[in-house]
Design an enzyme around this catalytic site. Structure first.
Site, short mmCIF file in Angstrom:
data_model
loop_
_atom_site.label_atom_id
_atom_site.label_comp_id
_atom_site.label_asym_id
_atom_site.label_seq_id
_atom_site.Cartn_x
_atom_site.Cartn_y
_atom_site.Cartn_z
N TYR A 1 15.38 12.81 9.67
CA TYR A 1 14.89 13.80 8.65
C TYR A 1 16.32 14.08 8.59
O TYR A 1 16.97 14.78 9.13
CB TYR A 1 14.12 15.45 10.17
CG TYR A 1 12.94 14.33 10.23
CD1 TYR A 1 12.57 15.95 9.61
CD2 TYR A 1 12.67 14.29 11.76
CE1 TYR A 1 10.57 14.99 9.98
CE2 TYR A 1 11.41 13.59 11.43
CZ TYR A 1 10.05 14.39 10.87
OH TYR A 1 9.11 14.16 11.20
N HIS B 1 11.22 12.84 5.46
CA HIS B 1 11.49 12.19 6.95
C HIS B 1 11.56 10.98 6.23
O HIS B 1 10.39 10.10 5.45
CB HIS B 1 10.21 13.19 7.85
CG HIS B 1 9.80 11.97 8.90
ND1 HIS B 1 8.29 11.91 9.59
CD2 HIS B 1 10.68 10.98 9.07
CE1 HIS B 1 8.37 11.35 10.34
NE2 HIS B 1 9.90 10.46 10.28
N HIS C 1 -2.61 15.65 8.43
CA HIS C 1 -1.32 15.23 9.27
C HIS C 1 -0.93 14.63 10.46
O HIS C 1 -0.99 15.96 11.51
CB HIS C 1 0.14 16.20 8.50
CG HIS C 1 1.25 15.52 9.23
ND1 HIS C 1 1.59 14.13 8.72
CD2 HIS C 1 2.07 15.06 9.89
CE1 HIS C 1 3.07 13.18 8.94
NE2 HIS C 1 3.79 15.04 10.25
N HIS D 1 0.61 11.25 13.41
CA HIS D 1 1.60 10.07 13.36
C HIS D 1 0.96 8.86 13.52
O HIS D 1 -0.32 9.26 13.20
CB HIS D 1 2.89 10.50 13.74
CG HIS D 1 3.41 11.76 13.31
ND1 HIS D 1 4.75 11.56 14.06
CD2 HIS D 1 3.29 11.89 11.98
CE1 HIS D 1 5.66 12.81 13.14
NE2 HIS D 1 4.75 12.78 12.48
#
Length: 620
Positions: free
Chosen positions: A250, A346, A428, A430
């Protein structure tokens, strides 16, 4: 005249000139003032003639500006189907109920036709044709087997809601199911569809000649195809940074934008991606007033800029440019000229490549004129809280997590707060994410979904417009449910920042903006209800299926620690939140509609129609 105008900016030049010269603003009252200004008229007869000439435009203006942009809660989308702006389509949809509603506005008093086609032609197309003739309205569902007069469909799958006509315009409002079980109907998907139209000059349905056309539009995931002609934009980007050879990195850049002496509204967020293979998502945050120094380095290393969490813009991998509705904008400048902002990028570098550099970022296009409302973006869902663990077990074909946002907490920071109109959402997770659902609750019961993605794709994360505007009232609750699959993982998955960790978030785009940036929760995993046997360590390799189900249920049952914060990091915590039951995703069934079973009353019963009718009487 005779076009489908959206705002005063698109009025005919002659009428714009009159309004500007008379300094008239204020909708219908302004029109009345204009028409009463006798200095412009030689006598009453001349005034009457002018009013008569304006009547078609006034009715057209009331039709096409009623709910222009996002202010029309049921049909927030609009597109001209032809270059001359003679054919205007407005629409909205309810993906939960599986219905889509259209309003077709055509500059003719003859028949009008609208349909779906595989290639833009007649053959194989699904069509509705209607109008208002001497004997009343007519409306039918047709299908075409060749380039000739279409055939009446045996199963009438469209429902006429209203049919109105003026001196030079026909307005046809109708509805159908998104999913149809009729083989002669076109199936509407979230992919671009070729829309076709045609119309005649009379009510005799005959060959349309040149009065036809086609346009490709994505009805269920609509983004206006606009050429940006306004050169004014702010740029937030990193500059030639080195991306380390690690899976997750990040990078944060805290900066000030060039000074804007007066407040401006950003209407378009456009990603500028240099390395599409490693840039996973970007967030632009507004900083608290105590952040007064720039920095440009790795995020979350203890820098004061790490406290910037007022969300301004968000982009996810696979997404493109995003524009907000025409009546809203993201505020910049003015009193906030000295404000710092933090760009967070990211990077997902699964191959641990070295020597990569990047200069990606966001362009924020702003308008010269302010819009009606400020846009707010609020993060909801589940995020890691301090030392609390939230571990997702390995080898789980399905594991669900929940986050709750109870708006009764807002009064701790914002009091009072208005009803919030949600127009878009970005969901969102992962790599383990498979589904995301956002439930909307009122008085303890679920009333709707604010977002649904039953086939979540990590590589395609974008803000999408809702089919209709959703209203959040004070006291409502929002719950975010994420479903994960960890069958390929041999160890627990943590909630965290890494790509191999997990998140469960829904970014809500709404108006008018309030000073709440985050409304999230986390189960109290220290609660006695969670037996020590469920306190999984990072080395846990397996739970049996019954244990996985019980663990999921316990995390949902224990008190939820709720957290809200504003742009200046003022916050409030409630340790006794609850997760309510979320309804099953409705299964959309086929609709077999009798086209004549539902017909709304004519235009004269709505307020704009009544006003026009009285105006017509007054000048006769």
């Amino acid at each position: 005249m005779g076009k489908c105008y959206m705002t005063e900016h698109f009025l005919p030049v002659s009428l714009q000139f009159i309004l500007q010269r008379r300094c008239v603003r204020g909708g219908w009252e302004g029109i009345w003032q204009l028409c009463r200004h006798r200095a412009h008229f030689e006598d009453l007869h001349h005034q009457r003639d002018i009013m008569r000439s304006l009547l078609p435009f006034l009715y057209l203006f009331s039709v096409c500006t009623k709910g222009a942009g996002a202010s029309d809660l049921t049909m927030p989308f609009m597109e001209y189907l032809d270059q001359n702006h003679m054919v205007c389509l407005k629409w909205g949809f309810d993906d939960v109920q599986g219905e889509i509603t259209f309003k077709l506005v055509v500059n003719t008093t003859g028949w009008v036709g609208f349909g779906f086609s595989t290639n833009g032609g007649m053959k194989g197309s699904d069509i509705v044709i209607g109008g208002l003739g001497p004997s009343g309205h007519y409306f039918k569902d047709y299908y075409a087997i060749r380039n000739s007069m279409p055939l009446v469909d045996e199963q009438q799958s469209y429902s006429l809601l209203s049919m109105t006509e003026t001196e030079d315009q026909t307005i046809m409002t109708f509805q159908r199911s998104i999913k149809s079980c009729d083989d002669q109907d076109f199936h509407i998907t979230n992919q671009p569809i070729k829309l076709i139209y045609a119309y005649g000059l009379t009510d005799d349905i005959a060959y349309h000649q040149s009065r036809r056309g086609t346009k490709e539009v994505n009805l269920l995931n609509f983004t206006p195809r606009k050429i940006v002609t306004n050169p004014n934009y702010l740029s937030a980007s990193v500059q030639n940074i080195s991306v380390p050879s690690s899976h997750t990195y990040y990078h944060c850049k805290v900066m000030k934008f060039p000074a804007l002496s007066t407040k401006r509204h950003v209407y378009r967020i456009e990603p500028v991606i240099e390395n599409i293979d490693i840039v996973h998502h970007m967030l632009l945050y507004r900083c608290p007033s105590y952040v007064t120094e720039p920095y440009d380095s790795q995020c979350y290393m203890g820098n004061i800029g790490d406290s910037c969490f007022g969300i301004v813009a968000v982009w996810g991998v696979g997404g493109g440019p995003f524009e907000v509705p025409e009546n809203v904008g993201i505020p910049f400048g003015g009193d906030d000229n000295d404000r710092f902002y933090r760009l967070e990028v990211h990077y997902n570098n699964p191959n641990n490549e070295s020597g990569r550099t990047d200069s990606s970022g966001l362009r924020l296009y702003y308008a010269d004129q302010l819009r009606q409302y400020d846009v707010g973006i609020m993060a909801t869902g589940v995020l890691q809280f301090g030392d609390l663990d939230y571990n997702i077990p390995p080898k789980a074909p399905q594991f669900r997590t929940y986050g709750v946002c109870n708006t009764t907490m807002f009064s701790k920071l914002v009091n009072p707060f208005p009803e919030l109109e949600v127009f878009a959402v970005l969901m969102h997770t992962h790599l383990a994410g498979r589904k995301v659902r956002v439930g909307h609750y009122r008085n303890g019961k679920q009333i709707d979904f604010l977002g649904l993605d039953e086939n979540y794709n990590f590589e395609l994360q974008q803000s999408y417009n809702l089919g209709n505007i959703k209203t959040i009232k004070p006291g409502d609750e929002i719950a975010v449910e994420c479903t994960y699959s960890t069958t390929s993982r041999s160890k627990v998955t943590k909630m965290g920042l890494a790509t191999t960790d997990e998140m469960c978030l829904a970014f809500m785009l709404y108006y008018p903006a309030i000073d709440i940036s985050t409304c999230i929760s986390h189960p109290d995993t220290t609660h006695p209800f969670i037996d020590a046997s469920y306190q999984m360590s990072e080395e846990t390799t397996t739970l049996d299926p019954d244990e996985i189900v019980e663990y999921e249920s316990l995390l949902k049952t224990v008190p939820q620690i709720q957290f809200i914060s504003d742009d200046d990091n003022k916050y409030s915590v409630n340790e006794n939140g609850i997760i309510r039951e979320m309804m099953k995703t409705p299964t959309v069934t086929c609709m077999n509609i009798n086209a004549s079973s539902r017909l709304c009353t004519s235009w004269i019963v709505n307020p704009a129609g009544i006003m026009l009718f009285l105006l017509w009487i007054a000048i006769m």
